[in-house]
Design a protein around this motif. Structure first.
Motif, PDB file in Angstrom:
ATOM      1  N   ALA A  96     -61.160 -49.409  45.980  1.00 44.94           N
ATOM      2  CA  ALA A  96     -61.366 -48.582  44.785  1.00 44.94           C
ATOM      3  C   ALA A  96     -60.416 -47.394  44.779  1.00 44.94           C
ATOM      4  O   ALA A  96     -59.818 -47.058  43.750  1.00 44.94           O
ATOM      5  CB  ALA A  96     -62.813 -48.105  44.715  1.00 44.94           C
ATOM      6  N   TRP A 100     -57.264 -46.827  42.132  1.00 46.40           N
ATOM      7  CA  TRP A 100     -57.187 -45.609  41.321  1.00 46.40           C
ATOM      8  C   TRP A 100     -55.851 -44.895  41.537  1.00 46.40           C
ATOM      9  O   TRP A 100     -55.225 -44.431  40.583  1.00 46.40           O
ATOM     10  CB  TRP A 100     -58.360 -44.690  41.662  1.00 46.40           C
ATOM     11  CG  TRP A 100     -58.345 -43.425  40.857  1.00 46.40           C
ATOM     12  CD1 TRP A 100     -58.840 -43.248  39.595  1.00 46.40           C
ATOM     13  CD2 TRP A 100     -57.795 -42.171  41.251  1.00 46.40           C
ATOM     14  NE1 TRP A 100     -58.631 -41.957  39.186  1.00 46.40           N
ATOM     15  CE2 TRP A 100     -57.990 -41.273  40.190  1.00 46.40           C
ATOM     16  CE3 TRP A 100     -57.160 -41.719  42.396  1.00 46.40           C
ATOM     17  CZ2 TRP A 100     -57.567 -39.948  40.241  1.00 46.40           C
ATOM     18  CZ3 TRP A 100     -56.743 -40.406  42.452  1.00 46.40           C
ATOM     19  CH2 TRP A 100     -56.947 -39.537  41.383  1.00 46.40           C
ATOM     20  N   PRO A 130     -62.210 -41.612  42.812  1.00 46.63           N
ATOM     21  CA  PRO A 130     -62.955 -42.834  43.147  1.00 46.63           C
ATOM     22  C   PRO A 130     -62.684 -43.313  44.569  1.00 46.63           C
ATOM     23  O   PRO A 130     -61.558 -43.255  45.058  1.00 46.63           O
ATOM     24  CB  PRO A 130     -62.439 -43.852  42.126  1.00 46.63           C
ATOM     25  CG  PRO A 130     -62.000 -43.019  40.973  1.00 46.63           C
ATOM     26  CD  PRO A 130     -61.445 -41.765  41.581  1.00 46.63           C
ATOM     27  N   GLY A 131     -63.760 -43.769  45.232  1.00 50.25           N
ATOM     28  CA  GLY A 131     -63.649 -44.301  46.586  1.00 50.25           C
ATOM     29  C   GLY A 131     -63.723 -43.259  47.681  1.00 50.25           C
ATOM     30  O   GLY A 131     -63.621 -43.587  48.851  1.00 50.25           O
TER      31      GLY A 131
END
Length: 146
Positions: A96, A100, A130-131
């Motif tokens: 992720a 991104w 994200p992540g």
């Protein structure tokens, strides 16, 4: 004549008072000196490894004691310590996170680990990356007293 001292045990060329010419160390003597120096270095590296372990143990105990007592600064006779914190990224989902990064062209976030200053900047600008999630990293600072 080859002269060695206990301090360095490295052969040095000396000048004979009569000849006044430098006498070279033989290749065999230089090889033996290399061996001795390498062994001396190995012993010192083992000592350094041991000292690093001792330092880590003391740091861990100090950090634990300071946190348990709500203390963020302490001093001894020669030095003082303080606990500092900084927020860094802890990537939980690399897929992720990398998706991104590539999608938004924020490659400056990447090193062999997340670039903490760039990550903090992106969190300030975007709110989330994200992540990742924030992780508070602590370390003990050691400084000499004046």
């Amino acid at each position: 004549m080859i002269h060695t001292t206990k301090e360095d045990e490295m052969p040095t060329a000396t000048v004979s008072p009569k000849a006044k010419k430098p006498v070279k160390a033989t290749p065999g003597a230089m090889i033996d000196s290399m061996w001795e120096l390498r062994e001396k270095k190995r012993k010192l590296e083992a000592s350094i490894k041991d000292l690093d372990g001792q330092l880590a143990d003391i740091e861990s105990k100090l950090m634990e004691d300071m946190e348990a007592n709500g203390i963020d600064k302490m001093t001894g006779k020669a030095a003082g310590v303080s606990i500092s914190t900084s927020t860094v990224a802890n990537v939980e989902d690399w897929d992720a996170f990398l998706a991104w990064v590539y999608k938004t062209k924020n490659g400056h976030l990447l090193q062999r680990r997340v670039s903490d200053p760039a990550w903090r900047e992106m969190v300030e600008l975007k709110g989330v990356v994200p992540g990742t999630q924030p992780f508070t990293k602590k370390r003990l600072n050691l400084r000499a007293l004046s």
